[in-house]
Design a protein around this motif. Structure first.
Motif, PDB file in Angstrom:
ATOM      1  N   LEU A 193      48.570  51.193  46.083  1.00 13.58           N
ATOM      2  CA  LEU A 193      47.895  52.421  45.674  1.00 13.58           C
ATOM      3  C   LEU A 193      47.742  52.490  44.163  1.00 13.58           C
ATOM      4  O   LEU A 193      46.709  52.953  43.648  1.00 13.58           O
ATOM      5  CB  LEU A 193      48.662  53.635  46.192  1.00 13.58           C
ATOM      6  N   THR A 194      48.754  52.039  43.429  1.00 16.99           N
ATOM      7  CA  THR A 194      48.662  52.048  41.962  1.00 16.99           C
ATOM      8  C   THR A 194      47.526  51.156  41.479  1.00 16.99           C
ATOM      9  O   THR A 194      46.714  51.557  40.627  1.00 16.99           O
ATOM     10  CB  THR A 194      49.995  51.584  41.347  1.00 16.99           C
ATOM     11  N   VAL A 195      47.441  49.954  42.024  1.00 16.95           N
ATOM     12  CA  VAL A 195      46.361  49.049  41.644  1.00 16.95           C
ATOM     13  C   VAL A 195      45.009  49.622  42.067  1.00 16.95           C
ATOM     14  O   VAL A 195      44.023  49.580  41.323  1.00 16.95           O
ATOM     15  CB  VAL A 195      46.583  47.655  42.268  1.00 16.95           C
ATOM     16  N   GLN A 196      44.964  50.182  43.262  1.00 17.49           N
ATOM     17  CA  GLN A 196      43.709  50.717  43.782  1.00 17.49           C
ATOM     18  C   GLN A 196      43.167  51.847  42.922  1.00 17.49           C
ATOM     19  O   GLN A 196      41.964  51.906  42.654  1.00 17.49           O
ATOM     20  CB  GLN A 196      43.941  51.210  45.212  1.00 17.49           C
ATOM     21  N   PHE A 197      44.041  52.732  42.457  1.00 14.07           N
ATOM     22  CA  PHE A 197      43.573  53.907  41.722  1.00 14.07           C
ATOM     23  C   PHE A 197      43.459  53.685  40.221  1.00 14.07           C
ATOM     24  O   PHE A 197      42.907  54.539  39.518  1.00 14.07           O
ATOM     25  CB  PHE A 197      44.500  55.092  41.992  1.00 14.07           C
ATOM     26  N   THR A 198      43.952  52.572  39.703  1.00 16.51           N
ATOM     27  CA  THR A 198      43.798  52.282  38.279  1.00 16.51           C
ATOM     28  C   THR A 198      42.745  51.210  38.021  1.00 16.51           C
ATOM     29  O   THR A 198      41.897  51.358  37.143  1.00 16.51           O
ATOM     30  CB  THR A 198      45.136  51.837  37.656  1.00 16.51           C
ATOM     31  N   LEU A 199      42.767  50.147  38.804  1.00 16.19           N
ATOM     32  CA  LEU A 199      41.849  49.031  38.592  1.00 16.19           C
ATOM     33  C   LEU A 199      40.765  48.929  39.656  1.00 16.19           C
ATOM     34  O   LEU A 199      39.836  48.128  39.508  1.00 16.19           O
ATOM     35  CB  LEU A 199      42.643  47.712  38.561  1.00 16.19           C
ATOM     36  N   GLY A 200      40.885  49.732  40.721  1.00 11.47           N
ATOM     37  CA  GLY A 200      39.964  49.593  41.847  1.00 11.47           C
ATOM     38  C   GLY A 200      38.505  49.749  41.484  1.00 11.47           C
ATOM     39  O   GLY A 200      37.662  48.940  41.876  1.00 11.47           O
ATOM     40  N   TRP A 201      38.176  50.786  40.716  1.00 11.43           N
ATOM     41  CA  TRP A 201      36.771  51.054  40.382  1.00 11.43           C
ATOM     42  C   TRP A 201      36.180  49.968  39.487  1.00 11.43           C
ATOM     43  O   TRP A 201      35.117  49.416  39.817  1.00 11.43           O
ATOM     44  CB  TRP A 201      36.655  52.435  39.752  1.00 11.43           C
ATOM     45  N   PRO A 202      36.807  49.606  38.349  1.00 14.12           N
ATOM     46  CA  PRO A 202      36.224  48.527  37.545  1.00 14.12           C
ATOM     47  C   PRO A 202      36.179  47.189  38.279  1.00 14.12           C
ATOM     48  O   PRO A 202      35.228  46.414  38.091  1.00 14.12           O
ATOM     49  CB  PRO A 202      37.113  48.468  36.299  1.00 14.12           C
ATOM     50  N   LEU A 203      37.177  46.889  39.114  1.00 15.69           N
ATOM     51  CA  LEU A 203      37.158  45.637  39.870  1.00 15.69           C
ATOM     52  C   LEU A 203      36.021  45.629  40.887  1.00 15.69           C
ATOM     53  O   LEU A 203      35.389  44.590  41.126  1.00 15.69           O
ATOM     54  CB  LEU A 203      38.496  45.417  40.572  1.00 15.69           C
ATOM     55  N   TYR A 204      35.752  46.785  41.476  1.00 14.45           N
ATOM     56  CA  TYR A 204      34.635  46.886  42.418  1.00 14.45           C
ATOM     57  C   TYR A 204      33.308  46.657  41.704  1.00 14.45           C
ATOM     58  O   TYR A 204      32.444  45.907  42.175  1.00 14.45           O
ATOM     59  CB  TYR A 204      34.652  48.254  43.091  1.00 14.45           C
TER      60      TYR A 204
END
Length: 388
Positions: A193-204
């Motif tokens: 969840l931490t990775v998803q909500f911090t890096l998820g958008w730029p990685l997408y």
């Protein structure tokens, strides 16, 4: 044969029997420990007994009318509030005694991040409306390093489809990696969840992480020739990239004068919060134990559009321009302006009946529950029985 693919909780070590009941609905015999989703009523997966036209007739006609002055008033109001926060931070924070700044800055980041999320929601709405919104629809995503809404339009065209939807498409059980069971624990969920909500958008955006697979090349949302876009959309990506580069240059000039730390505090951290909210809102709108997902043999647009859920974010519903608690109506009528969505939702709820899903579970609790329970989907087949 009816095929309905739904979220299923991760199995524990002992086997549980799956009984396929009447109507093709999947019934999971309860494990030794009661699940949080045991009492959740699932959305019907049958073809709805109503049409989009009937839903539209139930909505007052004025709800579909857009007002450019009213629409811009929300954007201007958000910018004024964000500017006030910035003014207070730049003017008064330096005067605070040192210990108080440790409380003031997190408060600024939270408030500014919420308001700027509202700005992004307006930009998102511009992607659904007419060219009259082009200016704000270009400027506000550029400020948050986003791109035009080509993939988002495809998401609205293919919601709930396991093959063609764009975001938060659950995996089939057969696609779960061997290490998946080691991640479904408190520590693993916290990290994910931490990775998803911090890096998820730029990685997408940069690498299409968690997006649907594309053939024909590197699927980067910033690349005009990426297979994500068709020929008519490539010019929009060039323009969008120019806007993002302009913002990056402005931030570079600001950092050169005021320092990198100032740029991070005033812009960087609020941007991270905006990114986190974008992912959280989208995740909770399309991830829920009650929602079906369909393969190509069962999917149709209306059932797919209904495979979403309204949530309650409290006071943030207004800050986020009700994208959170009117998302079902938004998927049914995406060109409807947000300031009419509440009225439209009330109008269609009696017709939708069991097909309308609202979950008032507190957001943090819902986020943790969905991360724990919504692991994969399985076919829901009538008249079959098997053991896991």
């Amino acid at each position: 044969m009816d095929l309905d693919l739904r979220h299923t909780k991760e199995i524990d070590i002992h086997k549980k029997e799956i009984n396929m009941g009447a109507g093709g609905r999947m019934q999971v015999s309860p494990p030794s420990k009661k699940s949080e989703t045991d009492n959740i009523k699932r959305v019907p997966c049958e073809t709805p007994p109503f049409t989009v036209g009937e839903l539209k007739k139930a909505i007052p006609p004025h709800c579909f009318k857009r007002s450019i002055p009213r629409s811009f008033s929300y954007l201007i109001w958000d910018i004024i509030i964000a500017s006030c926060f910035y003014y207070v931070a730049t003017t008064y924070f330096p005067l605070l005694p040192h210990p108080l700044s440790y409380f003031a800055w997190p408060l600024y980041w939270a408030c500014q991040g919420c308001v700027l999320t509202g700005v992004w929601v307006i930009a998102h709405e511009c992607g659904h409306t007419t060219p009259s919104a082009t200016t704000s629809g270009w400027t506000t995503p550029s400020a948050s390093s986003s791109t035009p809404s080509s993939s988002h339009r495809r998401h609205h065209s293919n919601t709930g489809s396991l093959e063609r939807d764009e975001v938060f498409v659950p995996k089939k059980k057969s696609d779960i990696k061997w290490y998946g069971k080691y991640l479904n624990n408190p520590l693993g969920r916290t990290v994910m969840l931490t990775v998803q909500f911090t890096l998820g958008w730029p990685l997408y955006l940069a690498f299409n992480v968690s997006g649907r697979p594309y053939d024909g090349g590197f699927a980067c949302h910033f690349h005009p020739n990426a297979p994500i876009y068709n020929d008519r959309e490539r010019l929009q990506i060039y323009i969008s990239d120019a806007g993002i580069l302009a913002v990056c240059y402005g931030l570079y000039r600001y950092a050169a004068v005021q320092g990198v730390a100032s740029m991070v505090c005033f812009y960087g951290v609020p941007l991270l919060i905006v990114n986190g909210f974008l992912v959280l809102i989208t995740y909770l709108q399309h991830t829920h134990p009650s929602l079906p997902h369909y393969d190509s043999s069962e999917w149709d647009w209306l059932r797919g559009a209904l495979a979403t859920v309204d949530r309650d974010y409290g006071i943030l519903n207004k800050v986020f321009h009700n994208i959170t608690d009117t998302h079902v109506a938004h998927h049914l009528f995406s060109t409807m302006p947000h300031y009419h969505a509440m009225e439209a939702t009330k109008a269609i709820k009696p017709i939708l009946g069991e097909y309308y899903q609202f979950d008032g579970t507190p957001v943090v609790k819902a986020m943790w529950r969905e991360a724990k329970e919504c692991i994969y989907v399985e076919p829901d087949r009538q008249g079959e029985k098997k053991d896991l």
